[in-house]
Design an enzyme around this catalytic site. Structure first.
Site, PDB file in Angstrom:
ATOM      1  N   TYR A 146       0.815  -1.223   0.000  1.00 21.01           N
ATOM      2  CA  TYR A 146       0.000   0.000   0.000  1.00 21.01           C
ATOM      3  C   TYR A 146       0.847   1.270   0.000  1.00 21.01           C
ATOM      4  O   TYR A 146       0.333   2.364  -0.247  1.00 21.01           O
ATOM      5  CB  TYR A 146      -0.953   0.026   1.206  1.00 21.01           C
ATOM      6  CG  TYR A 146      -1.978  -1.095   1.216  1.00 21.01           C
ATOM      7  CD1 TYR A 146      -2.111  -1.949   0.129  1.00 21.01           C
ATOM      8  CD2 TYR A 146      -2.810  -1.296   2.303  1.00 21.01           C
ATOM      9  CE1 TYR A 146      -3.033  -2.976   0.137  1.00 21.01           C
ATOM     10  CE2 TYR A 146      -3.742  -2.319   2.318  1.00 21.01           C
ATOM     11  CZ  TYR A 146      -3.839  -3.169   1.224  1.00 21.01           C
ATOM     12  OH  TYR A 146      -4.765  -4.180   1.232  1.00 21.01           O
ATOM     13  N   LYS A 195       3.882 -15.415   2.718  1.00 23.27           N
ATOM     14  CA  LYS A 195       3.774 -16.197   1.479  1.00 23.27           C
ATOM     15  C   LYS A 195       5.214 -16.526   1.061  1.00 23.27           C
ATOM     16  O   LYS A 195       5.667 -16.172  -0.029  1.00 23.27           O
ATOM     17  CB  LYS A 195       3.023 -15.366   0.419  1.00 23.27           C
ATOM     18  CG  LYS A 195       2.641 -16.117  -0.833  1.00 23.27           C
ATOM     19  CD  LYS A 195       1.538 -17.138  -0.624  1.00 23.27           C
ATOM     20  CE  LYS A 195       1.274 -17.893  -1.924  1.00 23.27           C
ATOM     21  NZ  LYS A 195       0.397 -19.058  -1.746  1.00 23.27           N
ATOM     22  N   ASP A 227      -2.597 -18.235   2.412  1.00 21.68           N
ATOM     23  CA  ASP A 227      -3.771 -18.932   1.863  1.00 21.68           C
ATOM     24  C   ASP A 227      -4.292 -19.960   2.859  1.00 21.68           C
ATOM     25  O   ASP A 227      -5.508 -20.113   3.065  1.00 21.68           O
ATOM     26  CB  ASP A 227      -3.468 -19.555   0.488  1.00 21.68           C
ATOM     27  CG  ASP A 227      -2.075 -20.143   0.385  1.00 21.68           C
ATOM     28  OD1 ASP A 227      -1.253 -19.927   1.306  1.00 21.68           O
ATOM     29  OD2 ASP A 227      -1.782 -20.826  -0.610  1.00 21.68           O
ATOM     30  N   ASP A 251      -4.856  -6.748   6.189  1.00 23.64           N
ATOM     31  CA  ASP A 251      -6.072  -6.043   5.801  1.00 23.64           C
ATOM     32  C   ASP A 251      -7.173  -7.066   5.513  1.00 23.64           C
ATOM     33  O   ASP A 251      -8.302  -6.981   6.018  1.00 23.64           O
ATOM     34  CB  ASP A 251      -5.758  -5.214   4.542  1.00 23.64           C
ATOM     35  CG  ASP A 251      -6.875  -4.269   4.165  1.00 23.64           C
ATOM     36  OD1 ASP A 251      -7.838  -4.143   4.931  1.00 23.64           O
ATOM     37  OD2 ASP A 251      -6.783  -3.664   3.078  1.00 23.64           O
ATOM     38  N   ASP A 255     -10.414  -8.561   8.261  1.00 21.07           N
ATOM     39  CA  ASP A 255     -11.834  -8.477   7.905  1.00 21.07           C
ATOM     40  C   ASP A 255     -12.485  -9.861   7.963  1.00 21.07           C
ATOM     41  O   ASP A 255     -13.627 -10.011   8.403  1.00 21.07           O
ATOM     42  CB  ASP A 255     -12.010  -7.893   6.494  1.00 21.07           C
ATOM     43  CG  ASP A 255     -12.195  -6.376   6.555  1.00 21.07           C
ATOM     44  OD1 ASP A 255     -11.882  -5.789   7.600  1.00 21.07           O
ATOM     45  OD2 ASP A 255     -12.643  -5.795   5.551  1.00 21.07           O
TER      46      ASP A 255
END
Ligand code: NAD
Length: 361
Positions: A146, A195, A227, A251, A255
């Site tokens: 970001y 990852k 994942d 992020d 959620d």
């Protein structure tokens, strides 16, 4: 003790829910003999209306002069609010990103806790919920994808967009230290999510986290691919204590974790810098659809205030009292509309604040 608290009421339901959190904090002061001096700070739409921009230097300076910041939420309805006719850098959300940056808030903490009383709201099957879950996601907030360089350009006649994901070892180390410190106050387990089978940034992440872990021999460290973590959160959420991860993974996962608790109006969050200073806010937005109706759930903001007591003011006993008060009010069957279920007593924002404040002992 006296503490200085910056209050950002914000937009939409923000002023309603911050008023209730302040009510609870005032009761904490009465019962435990503290005093809080509040300084109002404008951010987001409220600041645009007065100053034409979503964050002023004066607002940053006031926030910095305080021990912590307690915030409602900012933003309006993107379709109808005039704030969204402004260019993106002048909209409410730009103010939020800017204050996080200005205050160097690199660590975002989002607890996901399943209250026994709200089990019905959890979308998972009973056998997945087991004895419930109580986890906290520690997300790096000021680095990664970001904040990396980005561009969109035509390459050989084809529009091409590039975003850059970069982390240096210092950024990783400081967030890892926060996660291990927090785990030390909890169930002593850190799950670092990356990852590393694909990304260089993740391989460095894993190496640095392992180095930091050596300083915390009593804390168990495990690594999990992002994942797999996304699956495990709905398969067996009870396995997690502290999830440590980078900005974009955090992020998305935070959620997902909030969804499995089933009630957005209950979820607090904190963003911390390297000292004990932090900005505390509910995980939900400014809910313009219900603003001014007196029906918003103030609990996420009240629990954010409890986090502020714990992490910035080092008032663990007082934080426990606020959390216990919330639990007791739920146990007695009081609910705002968003968490209402059959047989419970429906109350509005102000009554919920009153009930919780009354239970502070
Ligand atoms: P939202 O979280 O505001 O609302 C989503 C749904 O949840 C709505 O139906 C709302 O009524 C309900 N809801 C949210 N909080 C509630 C509460 N405390 N009690 C009862 N119901 C509640 O998300 P959105 O609608 O996508 O966004 C609205 C605005 O909030 C946008 O401008 C967005 O940019 C902003 N936003 C701000 C923050 C922040 O301040 N950190 C975070 C997310 C969204």
């Amino acid at each position: 003790m006296n503490y200085n608290i910056a209050l950002i009421h914000g937009d939409g339901i923000g002023p309603e829910i911050v008023t209730e959190a302040k009510k609870v904090l005032d009761k904490v002061c009465d019962v435990y003999g503290h005093s809080f001096t509040y300084k109002n700070v404008l951010l987001g739409g409220a600041s645009i209306d007065v100053h034409g921009i979503p964050l002023t230097q004066e607002a940053v300076d006031t926030a910095k002069s305080c021990d912590a910041v307690l915030m409602g939420s900012i933003g309006g309805d993107a379709k109808t609010s005039p704030w969204y006719k402004l260019e993106p850098s002048k909209r409410p959300e730009a103010g939020l990103l800017a204050i996080r940056k200005a205050l160097n808030l690199f660590a975002n903490l989002r607890p996901a806790y399943l209250y026994d009383e709200l089990k019905e709201a959890c979308p998972l099957k009973e056998d997945r919920i087991g004895d419930g879950f109580d986890m906290i996601i520690v997300r790096e907030l000021t680095g990664g994808l970001y904040f990396g360089e980005r561009k969109t350009e035509e390459v050989d006649g084809v529009m091409t967009a590039v975003d850059t994901l970069s982390y240096n070892e210092n950024e990783i180390r400081r967030i890892a230290v926060k996660a291990f410190e927090i785990a030390g106050k909890r169930k002593k387990k850190v799950t670092s999510v990356d990852k590393a089978n694909v990304l260089d940034s993740s391989r460095l992440w894993r190496k640095v986290v392992e180095e930091v872990a050596k300083d915390y021999p009593d804390i168990t460290l495990e690594h999990m691919l992002v994942d797999n973590c996304a699956m495990q959160l709905v398969h067996n959420p009870g396995q997690f204590d502290v999830i440590l991860t980078e900005n974009m993974f955090g992020d998305i996962l935070s959620d997902e974790a909030s969804m499995v608790t089933g009630s957005i109006g209950m979820l607090s969050s904190a963003s911390l810098n390297e000292t004990s200073f932090g900005l505390y806010e509910p995980s939900h937005g400014s809910a313009p659809d219900i603003a001014g109706k007196g029906i918003a759930n103030p609990i996420a903001t009240i629990l954010s205030a409890a986090m502020m007591l714990r992490f910035s003011l080092n008032l663990d006993k007082e934080a426990d009292a606020v959390e216990a008060a919330v639990q007791e009010v739920l146990k007695e069957g009081y609910r705002t509309g968003d968490i209402m279920s059959e047989g419970c007593k429906k109350v509005g924002t102000v009554e919920m604040g009153d009930l919780i404040a009354d239970k502070i002992k």
